[in-house]
Design a protein around this motif. Structure first.
Motif, PDB file in Angstrom:
ATOM      1  N   LEU A   1       0.834  -1.207   0.000  1.00 28.64           N
ATOM      2  CA  LEU A   1       0.000   0.000   0.000  1.00 28.64           C
ATOM      3  C   LEU A   1       0.865   1.252   0.000  1.00 28.64           C
ATOM      4  O   LEU A   1       0.634   2.185  -0.776  1.00 28.64           O
ATOM      5  CB  LEU A   1      -0.927  -0.023   1.213  1.00 28.64           C
ATOM      6  N   GLY A   2       1.874   1.290   0.872  1.00 32.10           N
ATOM      7  CA  GLY A   2       2.729   2.466   0.963  1.00 32.10           C
ATOM      8  C   GLY A   2       3.523   2.717  -0.301  1.00 32.10           C
ATOM      9  O   GLY A   2       3.617   3.855  -0.781  1.00 32.10           O
TER      10      GLY A   2
ATOM     11  N   THR B   1       4.783 -13.638  -8.940  1.00 32.47           N
ATOM     12  CA  THR B   1       3.959 -13.048  -7.887  1.00 32.47           C
ATOM     13  C   THR B   1       4.023 -11.532  -7.948  1.00 32.47           C
ATOM     14  O   THR B   1       3.020 -10.839  -7.756  1.00 32.47           O
ATOM     15  CB  THR B   1       4.430 -13.539  -6.503  1.00 32.47           C
ATOM     16  N   ASN B   2       5.215 -11.016  -8.236  1.00 32.03           N
ATOM     17  CA  ASN B   2       5.386  -9.573  -8.336  1.00 32.03           C
ATOM     18  C   ASN B   2       4.571  -8.997  -9.494  1.00 32.03           C
ATOM     19  O   ASN B   2       3.983  -7.918  -9.382  1.00 32.03           O
ATOM     20  CB  ASN B   2       6.876  -9.259  -8.527  1.00 32.03           C
ATOM     21  N   GLN B   3       4.520  -9.734 -10.597  1.00 30.80           N
ATOM     22  CA  GLN B   3       3.737  -9.271 -11.737  1.00 30.80           C
ATOM     23  C   GLN B   3       2.243  -9.412 -11.474  1.00 30.80           C
ATOM     24  O   GLN B   3       1.448  -8.610 -11.973  1.00 30.80           O
ATOM     25  CB  GLN B   3       4.144 -10.033 -12.994  1.00 30.80           C
ATOM     26  N   PHE B   4       1.864 -10.428 -10.692  1.00 33.75           N
ATOM     27  CA  PHE B   4       0.452 -10.567 -10.330  1.00 33.75           C
ATOM     28  C   PHE B   4       0.007  -9.384  -9.461  1.00 33.75           C
ATOM     29  O   PHE B   4      -1.156  -8.971  -9.512  1.00 33.75           O
ATOM     30  CB  PHE B   4       0.238 -11.887  -9.587  1.00 33.75           C
ATOM     31  N   PHE B   5       0.933  -8.854  -8.661  1.00 31.25           N
ATOM     32  CA  PHE B   5       0.658  -7.630  -7.907  1.00 31.25           C
ATOM     33  C   PHE B   5       0.228  -6.506  -8.847  1.00 31.25           C
ATOM     34  O   PHE B   5      -0.730  -5.776  -8.579  1.00 31.25           O
ATOM     35  CB  PHE B   5       1.904  -7.231  -7.111  1.00 31.25           C
TER      36      PHE B   5
ATOM     37  N   VAL C   1      -1.153  -6.826 -11.787  1.00 30.55           N
ATOM     38  CA  VAL C   1      -2.449  -7.147 -12.383  1.00 30.55           C
ATOM     39  C   VAL C   1      -3.590  -6.665 -11.492  1.00 30.55           C
ATOM     40  O   VAL C   1      -4.601  -6.144 -11.972  1.00 30.55           O
ATOM     41  CB  VAL C   1      -2.566  -8.658 -12.641  1.00 30.55           C
ATOM     42  N   LEU C   2      -3.445  -6.828 -10.179  1.00 29.89           N
ATOM     43  CA  LEU C   2      -4.492  -6.411  -9.256  1.00 29.89           C
ATOM     44  C   LEU C   2      -4.392  -4.927  -8.903  1.00 29.89           C
ATOM     45  O   LEU C   2      -5.416  -4.263  -8.707  1.00 29.89           O
ATOM     46  CB  LEU C   2      -4.422  -7.244  -7.969  1.00 29.89           C
TER      47      LEU C   2
ATOM     48  N   VAL D   1      -0.667  -8.745  -1.466  1.00 28.82           N
ATOM     49  CA  VAL D   1       0.015  -7.511  -1.883  1.00 28.82           C
ATOM     50  C   VAL D   1      -0.791  -6.773  -2.949  1.00 28.82           C
ATOM     51  O   VAL D   1      -0.741  -5.542  -3.045  1.00 28.82           O
ATOM     52  CB  VAL D   1       1.447  -7.810  -2.387  1.00 28.82           C
ATOM     53  N   GLY D   2      -1.550  -7.534  -3.748  1.00 26.72           N
ATOM     54  CA  GLY D   2      -2.389  -6.900  -4.756  1.00 26.72           C
ATOM     55  C   GLY D   2      -3.478  -6.037  -4.149  1.00 26.72           C
ATOM     56  O   GLY D   2      -3.767  -4.938  -4.634  1.00 26.72           O
ATOM     57  N   LEU D   3      -4.089  -6.519  -3.049  1.00 24.30           N
ATOM     58  CA  LEU D   3      -5.111  -5.730  -2.368  1.00 24.30           C
ATOM     59  C   LEU D   3      -4.509  -4.455  -1.774  1.00 24.30           C
ATOM     60  O   LEU D   3      -5.113  -3.380  -1.843  1.00 24.30           O
ATOM     61  CB  LEU D   3      -5.781  -6.567  -1.272  1.00 24.30           C
ATOM     62  N   GLY D   4      -3.319  -4.584  -1.195  1.00 20.01           N
ATOM     63  CA  GLY D   4      -2.635  -3.391  -0.687  1.00 20.01           C
ATOM     64  C   GLY D   4      -2.307  -2.431  -1.807  1.00 20.01           C
ATOM     65  O   GLY D   4      -2.464  -1.212  -1.672  1.00 20.01           O
ATOM     66  N   GLY D   5      -1.872  -2.984  -2.960  1.00 14.40           N
ATOM     67  CA  GLY D   5      -1.569  -2.140  -4.105  1.00 14.40           C
ATOM     68  C   GLY D   5      -2.799  -1.460  -4.667  1.00 14.40           C
ATOM     69  O   GLY D   5      -2.742  -0.307  -5.098  1.00 14.40           O
TER      70      GLY D   5
END
Length: 307
Positions: free
Chosen positions: A20-21, A55-59, A61-62, A264-268
Motif C-alpha cells: 500500500l505504501g 507473484t510480483n507481476q500478479f501484484f 495485475v491487481l 500484496v495486490g489488495l494493498g496495491g
C-alpha cells in the motif's frame, strides 16, 4: 500466515502495508512500484524462488486497474498515448523473454549498460528539474509563486483533449498547452522498454514514465495513466507466461504464490487508487523529483548487481 509456494511465514499485515505504501507514492508518477516490492520480497521476507517474479507481476495485475480507472474518470487517460505505448510494449515483453532465455542467461554485462542509461536519464531529469525550480524561484515574487502553484494544482484537474492521432504523430491539449509527439518514436521507445521489462521482469512504467516526461516533454499528470495501463497489460502477459511454463518445471516453483499475490495486490489496489486521487494536488516538480529518485535508485541497484 504461511505461504506455501513462497515457502515463508509472516504477518499478513506486513506485505499488505508495504504494498500500500509503495504503490501510493509511485502511482503518482505512473509507476506501479513492483520493482521496489521485489527487493522487499527477497531481502525482508526471504522469498527467493523463481515464482517471486510471477507473484510480483500478479501484484501489478491487481494493483494497476484502480489507478487507471481513477485517471480515466478524471479525463487524464490519453487513450491514443495509452494504446500506442501498449502496442509497442507487449511485443517487446515476449521478445525480451526469448532473449533472456536464449542469449542472456547471465545478463550482468547488460545490467551495467542499462544502469548507465538509467543513471543518465535520472541525472538529466534531476538537473533540469532543479534548474527549472531555481529559475522560477529567482524570477517570481513569493506571493506570485504561491498563487501560481495554486493555479497549477487547479488546472491539473483539467481533461486531456486529443486533436490528432495517426501513424505520424499524436497531438493533444492539456492545461491549455498543445503537446505533440512522433507516433513512430513513441512506438519504438515502447518496444525497447518492453524488451528491458521482458529481460529483467520489471514494470515497464518504471522506465517509460521518466522517458515520456524527460525526452518527449509530456506532462507527468497526463502520462501516469498511460504507463500504468501499459504496466497492467505487460504484467498480465508475464503472469500468463509463467503460469504456462510451470508444468514444464515440476520440481521448481514457477507459478505465482496466489495467496501472497492477492495480499500484496489488495494493498496495491488501495495505494494505487489513493495515489491517483491525490496526484492532482501534488506539484509537477515534486512528481518529477520522485521519478528522478526512482530512476537513480534503479540505476544504482543495476550497477551494483552488474559489477
Amino acid at each position: 500466515m504461511y505461504f506455501p509456494t513462497a515457502g515463508i511465514e509472516c504477518n499478513p499485515l506486513l506485505p499488505f502495508g508495504v504494498a500500500l505504501g509503495i504503490s501510493f507514492f509511485t502511482s503518482m508518477g505512473g509507476i506501479s512500484g513492483a520493482f521496489l516490492l521485489l527487493p522487499f520480497h527477497m531481502s525482508v521476507l526471504g522469498y527467493v524462488n523463481p515464482s517471486v517474479s510471477a507473484t510480483n507481476q500478479f501484484f501489478n495485475v491487481l494493483a494497476c486497474p484502480p489507478g487507471v480507472w481513477r485517471y480515466w474518470r478524471e479525463g487524464r487517460l490519453v487513450w491514443p498515448l495509452t494504446l500506442t505505448v501498449a502496442a509497442g510494449t507487449l511485443p517487446g515483453v515476449f521478445l525480451g523473454a526469448l532473449i533472456r532465455i536464449n542469449w542472456l542467461p547471465d545478463p550482468s554485462d547488460f545490467k551495467i549498460f542499462a544502469g548507465l542509461v538509467l543513471l543518465y536519464v535520472g541525472g538529466r531529469m534531476a538537473i533540469t528539474t532543479w534548474k527549472a525550480r531555481r529559475n522560477k524561484a529567482e524570477n517570481m515574487h513569493p506571493q506570485a509563486a504561491t498563487d501560481k502553484d495554486s493555479t497549477c494544482r487547479q488546472t491539473a484537474m483539467s481533461c486531456c483533449h486529443v486533436l490528432e492521432w495517426n501513424t505520424r504523430s499524436l497531438v493533444f491539449v492539456f492545461q491549455e498547452k498543445e503537446h505533440r509527439v512522433s507516433t513512430h518514436r513513441l512506438a519504438l521507445l515502447s518496444l525497447v522498454v518492453g524488451l528491458v521489462g521482458g529481460i529483467y521482469g520489471i514494470g515497464g512504467g518504471a522506465i517509460m514514465a521518466p522517458f515520456l516526461v524527460s525526452f518527449f516533454a509530456l506532462p507527468v499528470y497526463a502520462v501516469a495513466g498511460a504507463t500504468l495501463f501499459a504496466t497492467f497489460l505487460t504484467s498480465v502477459a508475464g503472469v500468463s507466461f509463467y503460469f504456462m511454463l510451470a508444468p514444464f518445471y515440476p520440481g521448481m516453483a514457477v507459478a505465482p504464490d496466489w495467496r501472497m499475490g492477492i495480499l500484496v495486490g489488495l494493498g496495491g489496489m488501495c495505494g494505487m487508487y489513493l495515489g491517483a486521487r491525490c496526484q492532482k494536488y501534488v506539484p509537477a516538480t515534486a512528481l518529477k523529483c520522485l521519478l528522478a529518485a526512482i530512476l537513480l535508485f534503479t540505476a544504482i541497484r543495476y550497477l551494483g548487481q552488474g559489477f
